[in-house]
Design an enzyme around this catalytic site. Structure first.
Site, PDB file in Angstrom:
ATOM      1  N   CYS A 133       0.844  -1.205   0.000  1.00  0.00           N
ATOM      2  CA  CYS A 133       0.000   0.000   0.000  1.00  0.00           C
ATOM      3  C   CYS A 133       0.878   1.254   0.000  1.00  0.00           C
ATOM      4  CB  CYS A 133      -0.906  -0.018   1.232  1.00  0.00           C
ATOM      5  SG  CYS A 133      -1.919   1.455   1.414  1.00  0.00           S
ATOM      6  N   CYS A 136      -0.419   4.108   2.186  1.00  0.00           N
ATOM      7  CA  CYS A 136      -0.162   3.908   3.617  1.00  0.00           C
ATOM      8  C   CYS A 136       1.304   4.165   3.956  1.00  0.00           C
ATOM      9  CB  CYS A 136      -0.480   2.475   4.032  1.00  0.00           C
ATOM     10  SG  CYS A 136      -2.062   1.882   3.445  1.00  0.00           S
ATOM     11  N   ASP A 137       2.209   3.663   3.132  1.00  0.00           N
ATOM     12  CA  ASP A 137       3.613   3.584   3.543  1.00  0.00           C
ATOM     13  C   ASP A 137       4.574   4.469   2.747  1.00  0.00           C
ATOM     14  OD1 ASP A 137       2.860   1.715   5.430  1.00  0.00           O
ATOM     15  OD2 ASP A 137       3.141   0.028   4.067  1.00  0.00           O
TER      16      ASP A 137
HETATM   17  C1  LIG Z   1       0.967  -3.570   6.168  1.00  0.00           C
HETATM   18  C2  LIG Z   1      -0.255  -2.706   5.987  1.00  0.00           C
HETATM   19  C3  LIG Z   1      -0.192  -1.366   6.279  1.00  0.00           C
HETATM   20  C4  LIG Z   1      -1.327  -0.571   6.157  1.00  0.00           C
HETATM   21  N1  LIG Z   1      -1.234   0.734   6.519  1.00  0.00           N
HETATM   22  C5  LIG Z   1      -2.352   1.507   6.494  1.00  0.00           C
HETATM   23  C6  LIG Z   1      -2.297   2.853   6.932  1.00  0.00           C
HETATM   24  O1  LIG Z   1      -1.248   3.364   7.328  1.00  0.00           O
HETATM   25  N2  LIG Z   1      -3.444   3.577   6.879  1.00  0.00           N
HETATM   26  C7  LIG Z   1      -4.638   3.045   6.428  1.00  0.00           C
HETATM   27  O2  LIG Z   1      -5.648   3.743   6.451  1.00  0.00           O
HETATM   28  N3  LIG Z   1      -4.705   1.800   5.982  1.00  0.00           N
HETATM   29  C8  LIG Z   1      -3.605   1.000   6.005  1.00  0.00           C
HETATM   30  N4  LIG Z   1      -3.651  -0.292   5.542  1.00  0.00           N
HETATM   31  C9  LIG Z   1      -4.921  -0.772   4.974  1.00  0.00           C
HETATM   32  C10 LIG Z   1      -5.934  -1.083   6.094  1.00  0.00           C
HETATM   33  O3  LIG Z   1      -5.327  -1.884   7.083  1.00  0.00           O
HETATM   34  C11 LIG Z   1      -7.150  -1.757   5.488  1.00  0.00           C
HETATM   35  O4  LIG Z   1      -7.722  -0.911   4.523  1.00  0.00           O
HETATM   36  C12 LIG Z   1      -8.204  -2.061   6.541  1.00  0.00           C
HETATM   37  O5  LIG Z   1      -7.678  -2.876   7.570  1.00  0.00           O
HETATM   38  C13 LIG Z   1      -9.412  -2.760   5.941  1.00  0.00           C
HETATM   39  O6  LIG Z   1     -10.312  -2.979   6.972  1.00  0.00           O
HETATM   40  P1  LIG Z   1     -11.411  -4.115   6.913  1.00  0.00           P
HETATM   41  O7  LIG Z   1     -12.057  -4.117   8.248  1.00  0.00           O
HETATM   42  O8  LIG Z   1     -12.244  -3.952   5.718  1.00  0.00           O
HETATM   43  O9  LIG Z   1     -10.615  -5.488   6.672  1.00  0.00           O
HETATM   44  P2  LIG Z   1      -9.396  -6.186   7.407  1.00  0.00           P
HETATM   45  O10 LIG Z   1      -8.587  -5.258   8.198  1.00  0.00           O
HETATM   46  O11 LIG Z   1      -8.747  -6.956   6.313  1.00  0.00           O
HETATM   47  O12 LIG Z   1     -10.104  -7.200   8.428  1.00  0.00           O
HETATM   48  C14 LIG Z   1     -10.788  -8.316   7.949  1.00  0.00           C
HETATM   49  C15 LIG Z   1     -11.252  -9.130   9.146  1.00  0.00           C
HETATM   50  O13 LIG Z   1     -12.071 -10.190   8.682  1.00  0.00           O
HETATM   51  C16 LIG Z   1     -11.712 -11.379   9.349  1.00  0.00           C
HETATM   52  N5  LIG Z   1     -12.135 -12.522   8.533  1.00  0.00           N
HETATM   53  C17 LIG Z   1     -11.693 -12.917   7.312  1.00  0.00           C
HETATM   54  N6  LIG Z   1     -12.309 -14.062   6.952  1.00  0.00           N
HETATM   55  C18 LIG Z   1     -13.145 -14.394   7.976  1.00  0.00           C
HETATM   56  C19 LIG Z   1     -14.036 -15.475   8.212  1.00  0.00           C
HETATM   57  N7  LIG Z   1     -14.220 -16.468   7.350  1.00  0.00           N
HETATM   58  N8  LIG Z   1     -14.703 -15.510   9.393  1.00  0.00           N
HETATM   59  C20 LIG Z   1     -14.584 -14.515  10.304  1.00  0.00           C
HETATM   60  N9  LIG Z   1     -13.759 -13.452  10.102  1.00  0.00           N
HETATM   61  C21 LIG Z   1     -13.050 -13.415   8.968  1.00  0.00           C
HETATM   62  C22 LIG Z   1     -10.204 -11.249   9.559  1.00  0.00           C
HETATM   63  O14 LIG Z   1      -9.778 -12.101  10.602  1.00  0.00           O
HETATM   64  C23 LIG Z   1     -10.123  -9.779   9.936  1.00  0.00           C
HETATM   65  O15 LIG Z   1     -10.368  -9.621  11.304  1.00  0.00           O
HETATM   66  C24 LIG Z   1      -2.544  -1.121   5.676  1.00  0.00           C
HETATM   67  C25 LIG Z   1      -2.613  -2.469   5.336  1.00  0.00           C
HETATM   68  C26 LIG Z   1      -1.484  -3.265   5.507  1.00  0.00           C
HETATM   69  C27 LIG Z   1      -1.565  -4.743   5.167  1.00  0.00           C
END
Ligand SMILES: Cc1cc2nc3c(=O)[nH]c(=O)nc-3n(C[C@H](O)[C@H](O)[C@H](O)COP(=O)(O)OP(=O)(O)OC[C@H]3O[C@@H](n4cnc5c(N)ncnc54)[C@H](O)[C@@H]3O)c2cc1C
Length: 314
Positions: A133, A136-137
């Site tokens: 990303c 992000c970084d």
């Molecule tokens: C290394 C890294 C750095 C980042 N830095 C930033 C940053 O600085 N700023 C920023 O805004 N964004 C950043 N991002 C992006 C940000 O983390 C994501 O956009 C955000 O976390 C997405 O949120 P979400 O809740 O949609 O999904 P996710 O964070 O992907 O969470 C998904 C959840 O679903 C759960 N899940 C999956 N399958 C199942 C299942 N079958 N049953 C039950 N639960 C399940 C997982 O366990 C998890 O808890 C970064 C991402 C990464 C990887």
């Protein structure tokens, strides 16, 4: 079998924010965390763009705070993974490794995973020079040399974004031409900081506490080279965690759940938020915002369900 008003699947920013809103609406939500409690921020060192934290905050701290806030209002977080769902009738069935639940409404917040290269060093150095990303970084790579792996639109968009910070950006692509559209290709060609290596793959990311070098191989000549580098940005695809909903909910061609502006999926009573339904923004704050929307809509849906069940009652 437990019967719940609303079950939230996923405990990233989208799921946990939905939990705050659902709990404050007195819905006593159950969050099923999935394998990664806290979602992607749980593997993020530093988050500098989430509002409210002027000094920045580590990813794990951020999601722990959101979880604590949801629990304060009665949300329950269970560490388990959903393995099967039945969405065919207005009461939904959810199977996890250890239990079966019934829910009147569901919020899906299962996120997405960046497709990995699968080379040695990659996973070990995530957050320490390996990134998926640039938004992000990128900021952490001021005056540094980085490579971008991939040849599609998102790889070029991210490469162009990185030129705001990095001294040099080399695009590594395994074919002899890019898949990205001509406008982006033109912008990349005109940008003096961008260079490219065609017919080339990354075979190893090297370093102990941070990325130090990368090893490349030319797929035509088999020639390898190892050169110092500060960062490796990988954009070879984004896989929504939506496989368990296949055949039950409408999806786009890449497997993202399709929702309307109000976070409704194709099945009434099933809502989706965050990266599982978002191929574009992919940020913690946008995912959190969608989680809030989904919970507000779920609350309205449940109220309407109750009105229909008790038509005369005020
Ligand atoms: C290394 C890294 C750095 C980042 N830095 C930033 C940053 O600085 N700023 C920023 O805004 N964004 C950043 N991002 C992006 C940000 O983390 C994501 O956009 C955000 O976390 C997405 O949120 P979400 O809740 O949609 O999904 P996710 O964070 O992907 O969470 C998904 C959840 O679903 C759960 N899940 C999956 N399958 C199942 C299942 N079958 N049953 C039950 N639960 C399940 C997982 O366990 C998890 O808890 C970064 C991402 C990464 C990887």
């Amino acid at each position: 079998m437990s019967v719940e008003k609303v079950i939230i699947i996923g405990s990233g920013p989208a799921g946990l924010t939905a939990a705050i809103y659902a709990a404050r609406a007195d819905l006593n939500p159950l969050v099923i965390s999935g394998p990664q409690l806290g979602g992607q921020p749980s593997i993020t060192n530093e988050v500098e763009n989430f509002p409210g934290f002027p000094e920045g905050i580590t990813g794990p701290e951020l999601v722990q705070k959101i979880q604590k806030q949801a629990e304060r209002f009665g949300a329950r977080v269970e560490f388990d993974e959903v393995t099967e769902v039945g969405l065919s009738v207005s009461s939904f069935r959810i199977k996890t490794h250890s239990k079966e639940h019934e829910a009147k409404a569901i919020i899906i917040a299962t996120g997405a995973s960046a497709r990995k290269l699968g080379v040695p060093g990659e996973v070990k150095l995530i957050g320490r020079g390996v990134s998926y990303c640039a938004t992000c970084d990128g900021f952490f790579f001021k005056e540094k040399d980085v490579v971008v792996v991939g040849g599609g639109d998102s790889a070029l968009e991210e490469a162009l974004f990185l030129t705001r910070f990095a001294s040099s950006v080399r695009i590594i692509h395994r074919r002899d031409q890019l898949r990205a559209g001509p406008t982006l290709q033109g912008r990349a060609e005109r940008n003096q900081k961008i260079d490219d290596s065609w017919n080339t793959v990354v075979t190893q990311v090297n370093g102990e506490d941070g990325v130090e070098s990368r090893t490349l191989k030319n797929v035509k000549t088999d020639e390898t080279s190892t050169l110092p580098i500060d960062g490796v940005f990988i954009f070879i695809g984004h896989v929504p965690n939506a496989q368990i909903f296949e055949g039950q909910l409408e999806m786009d061609e890449n497997g993202h759940l399709l929702t309307d502006k109000l976070a409704h999926t194709s099945v009434p009573g099933v809502f989706a938020a965050g990266e599982v339904a978002d191929p574009i923004f992919r940020q913690s704050i946008t995912s959190a915002g969608e989680g809030a929307k989904a919970a507000i809509e779920a609350d309205k849906y449940l109220a309407e369900l109750e009105d229909r069940a008790y038509p005369g009652r005020k």
